[in-house]
Design a protein around this motif. Structure first.
Motif, PDB file in Angstrom:
ATOM      1  N   LEU A 206     -35.550  47.815  18.299  1.00 18.91           N
ATOM      2  CA  LEU A 206     -36.049  46.464  18.520  1.00 18.91           C
ATOM      3  C   LEU A 206     -35.058  45.427  17.984  1.00 18.91           C
ATOM      4  O   LEU A 206     -34.371  45.654  16.988  1.00 18.91           O
ATOM      5  CB  LEU A 206     -37.393  46.272  17.816  1.00 18.91           C
ATOM      6  N   SER A 207     -35.004  44.296  18.637  1.00 18.55           N
ATOM      7  CA  SER A 207     -34.207  43.177  18.143  1.00 18.55           C
ATOM      8  C   SER A 207     -34.865  42.647  16.874  1.00 18.55           C
ATOM      9  O   SER A 207     -36.017  42.968  16.569  1.00 18.55           O
ATOM     10  CB  SER A 207     -34.138  42.075  19.194  1.00 18.55           C
ATOM     11  N   THR A 208     -34.130  41.818  16.141  1.00 17.13           N
ATOM     12  CA  THR A 208     -34.709  41.259  14.918  1.00 17.13           C
ATOM     13  C   THR A 208     -35.950  40.416  15.231  1.00 17.13           C
ATOM     14  O   THR A 208     -36.919  40.433  14.471  1.00 17.13           O
ATOM     15  CB  THR A 208     -33.674  40.398  14.173  1.00 17.13           C
ATOM     16  N   GLU A 209     -35.917  39.705  16.346  1.00 16.74           N
ATOM     17  CA  GLU A 209     -37.070  38.892  16.728  1.00 16.74           C
ATOM     18  C   GLU A 209     -38.272  39.769  17.064  1.00 16.74           C
ATOM     19  O   GLU A 209     -39.406  39.486  16.645  1.00 16.74           O
ATOM     20  CB  GLU A 209     -36.724  38.007  17.933  1.00 16.74           C
ATOM     21  N   GLY A 264     -36.852  39.395  10.596  1.00 11.86           N
ATOM     22  CA  GLY A 264     -36.520  40.692  11.175  1.00 11.86           C
ATOM     23  C   GLY A 264     -35.201  41.259  10.701  1.00 11.86           C
ATOM     24  O   GLY A 264     -34.925  42.445  10.900  1.00 11.86           O
ATOM     25  N   HIS A 265     -34.356  40.430  10.067  1.00  7.37           N
ATOM     26  CA  HIS A 265     -33.092  40.918   9.528  1.00  7.37           C
ATOM     27  C   HIS A 265     -33.305  41.726   8.249  1.00  7.37           C
ATOM     28  O   HIS A 265     -32.492  42.589   7.918  1.00  7.37           O
ATOM     29  CB  HIS A 265     -32.143  39.760   9.210  1.00  7.37           C
ATOM     30  N   PHE A 266     -34.385  41.435   7.533  1.00 10.30           N
ATOM     31  CA  PHE A 266     -34.601  42.059   6.233  1.00 10.30           C
ATOM     32  C   PHE A 266     -35.196  43.449   6.380  1.00 10.30           C
ATOM     33  O   PHE A 266     -36.040  43.695   7.246  1.00 10.30           O
ATOM     34  CB  PHE A 266     -35.544  41.220   5.370  1.00 10.30           C
ATOM     35  N   GLU A 267     -34.762  44.359   5.510  1.00  5.40           N
ATOM     36  CA  GLU A 267     -35.418  45.656   5.381  1.00  5.40           C
ATOM     37  C   GLU A 267     -36.562  45.502   4.368  1.00  5.40           C
ATOM     38  O   GLU A 267     -36.569  44.574   3.555  1.00  5.40           O
ATOM     39  CB  GLU A 267     -34.433  46.718   4.900  1.00  5.40           C
ATOM     40  N   ILE A 268     -37.502  46.425   4.392  1.00  5.09           N
ATOM     41  CA  ILE A 268     -38.628  46.307   3.466  1.00  5.09           C
ATOM     42  C   ILE A 268     -38.388  47.084   2.176  1.00  5.09           C
ATOM     43  O   ILE A 268     -39.272  47.152   1.324  1.00  5.09           O
ATOM     44  CB  ILE A 268     -39.953  46.760   4.119  1.00  5.09           C
ATOM     45  N   ASP A 269     -37.208  47.652   2.045  1.00  5.02           N
ATOM     46  CA  ASP A 269     -36.865  48.316   0.788  1.00  5.02           C
ATOM     47  C   ASP A 269     -35.355  48.295   0.599  1.00  5.02           C
ATOM     48  O   ASP A 269     -34.607  47.823   1.455  1.00  5.02           O
ATOM     49  CB  ASP A 269     -37.413  49.750   0.723  1.00  5.02           C
ATOM     50  N   ASN A 270     -34.945  48.812  -0.527  1.00  8.23           N
ATOM     51  CA  ASN A 270     -33.533  48.816  -0.893  1.00  8.23           C
ATOM     52  C   ASN A 270     -32.910  50.192  -0.661  1.00  8.23           C
ATOM     53  O   ASN A 270     -32.004  50.602  -1.384  1.00  8.23           O
ATOM     54  CB  ASN A 270     -33.391  48.420  -2.369  1.00  8.23           C
ATOM     55  N   GLY A 271     -33.397  50.890   0.346  1.00  7.60           N
ATOM     56  CA  GLY A 271     -33.020  52.275   0.559  1.00  7.60           C
ATOM     57  C   GLY A 271     -31.534  52.516   0.735  1.00  7.60           C
ATOM     58  O   GLY A 271     -30.995  53.509   0.239  1.00  7.60           O
TER      59      GLY A 271
END
Length: 360
Positions: A206-209, A264-271
């Motif tokens: 998916l795109s960031t949007e 949408g650019h951000f991840e939900i963790d620091n993996g």
């Protein structure tokens, strides 16, 4: 096994051997004394100190590339950070060894590792003086103490530009569950649902949007339910118990973690940072400590260049051999970006390592 500091220079004719030694040290976590033993089995006598000289030569030549990677990473809009300890020999320390820290920063599709002699916030603050983007990390209190320009300066990363880490929050509940508190399983089921949505976003490319829209429609309702459960349960828990520690940490990190779902650019963790630091942990287990602050700084250079190679599936030996040769031949500083792993991966000289590229 100590990390050797000094070197006498390998010379341009020996840079391929220096590359091989350096790659084995950082990619295969093979200490120099083990490499020396390996050479001895083939009838070649090379002391660990000689191999250390070769490795130091290679890293010193590649240092400008590492510095440029650092500039690219720290200049990015979205930066992820974490650190791990590193034992460093220190004659002035009562125990003869101190605990330094290796910081990892991921941004702009690259990773930069930087050494700090202690855990004080002034060290990452010095690196982030020009940073104006979003910083993702754990609950490290030092982020709030990082000021721009000194004691009277503004906060480098104010609360509204900090992003939390779902992995760190989930880990607290996992610890409580392993300790026998079955109530933690409720939180883990919510996390499982959230990460299933994230996995689907990546599988569908998916795109960031589009990812933001998916998060707003599907993820945030689950996050809301999770935190409603956390807030209600927290009031009934005994302070100091593993589950209470987990809920308190989650509450403390709620605002920063929710912020991850707003773009949408951000991840939900620091993996990605965690994966990069595993290489440091593996190497640390084998070579035990750095011989000095200078030796630890060279380690950071090595992890920077080869970690960035790994992120783009670049063959580290082919890259190092080619780039060291070009730098020794007088490659212009103004064209360093062409030698960085992300650009080099697209060049005719690139030799990719199948299946070894990490998602960023």
């Amino acid at each position: 096994m100590r990390v050797d500091d000094g070197h006498h220079g390998a010379g341009s004719s020996g840079h391929q051997a220096a590359c091989s030694v350096t790659v084995e040290k950082f990619e295969d976590a093979m200490p120099l004394y083990r490499q020396s033993q390996q050479y001895a089995r083939f009838g070649v006598s090379l002391s660990p100190s000689t191999l250390g000289d070769w490795s130091a030569f290679a890293l010193d030549v590649l240092a400008p590339v590492a510095e440029r990677i650092e500039e690219r990473v720290l200049g990015s809009f979205y930066l992820r950070a974490d650190d791990t300890g590193m034992r460093v020999l220190d004659r002035d320390h009562p125990a003869g060894v101190k605990r330094g820290h290796i910081w990892a920063f991921v941004g702009a599709g690259l990773v930069a590792f930087l050494y700090a002699p202690d855990w004080k916030a002034k060290h990452p603050a010095a690196l982030l003086q020009g940073f104006t983007g979003y910083l993702q990390g754990d609950g490290y209190a030092g982020y709030g103490a990082m000021l721009r320009g000194g004691e009277d300066g503004e906060m480098i990363v104010p609360e509204e530009r900090r992003l939390g880490c779902g992995m760190h929050i989930r880990a607290k509940f996992e610890k409580a569950a392993k300790g026998g508190d079955t109530r933690a399983a409720v939180a883990l089921s919510y996390f499982k649902a959230i990460y299933r949505i994230e996995a689907a976003c990546k599988e569908e490319a998916l795109s960031t949007e589009a990812r933001l829209t998916r998060r707003q429609e599907r993820s945030l309702p689950v996050v809301d339910e999770l935190y409603q459960w956390i807030h209600e349960l927290h009031l009934r828990l005994v302070p100091g118990t593993p589950l209470c520690i987990a809920t308190q940490y989650a509450i403390n990190q709620e605002a920063t973690w929710r912020r991850c779902f707003t773009d949408g650019h951000f991840e939900i963790d620091n993996g990605e940072v965690e994966r990069q630091l595993r290489r440091v942990a593996l190497g640390r287990k084998n070579y035990l400590f750095a011989g000095s602050d200078k030796g630890a700084e060279r380690l950071a250079i090595g992890y920077t260049i080869f970690g960035s190679c790994r992120m783009h599936g670049v063959n580290p030996l082919a890259w190092a051999t080619d780039v060291i040769g070009k730098l020794q031949a007088g490659w212009p500083r103004g064209r360093l970006d062409e030698l960085l792993p992300d650009a080099w991966a697209k060049s005719p000289r690139a030799a990719p390592v199948a299946g070894d590229a990490d998602a960023t």
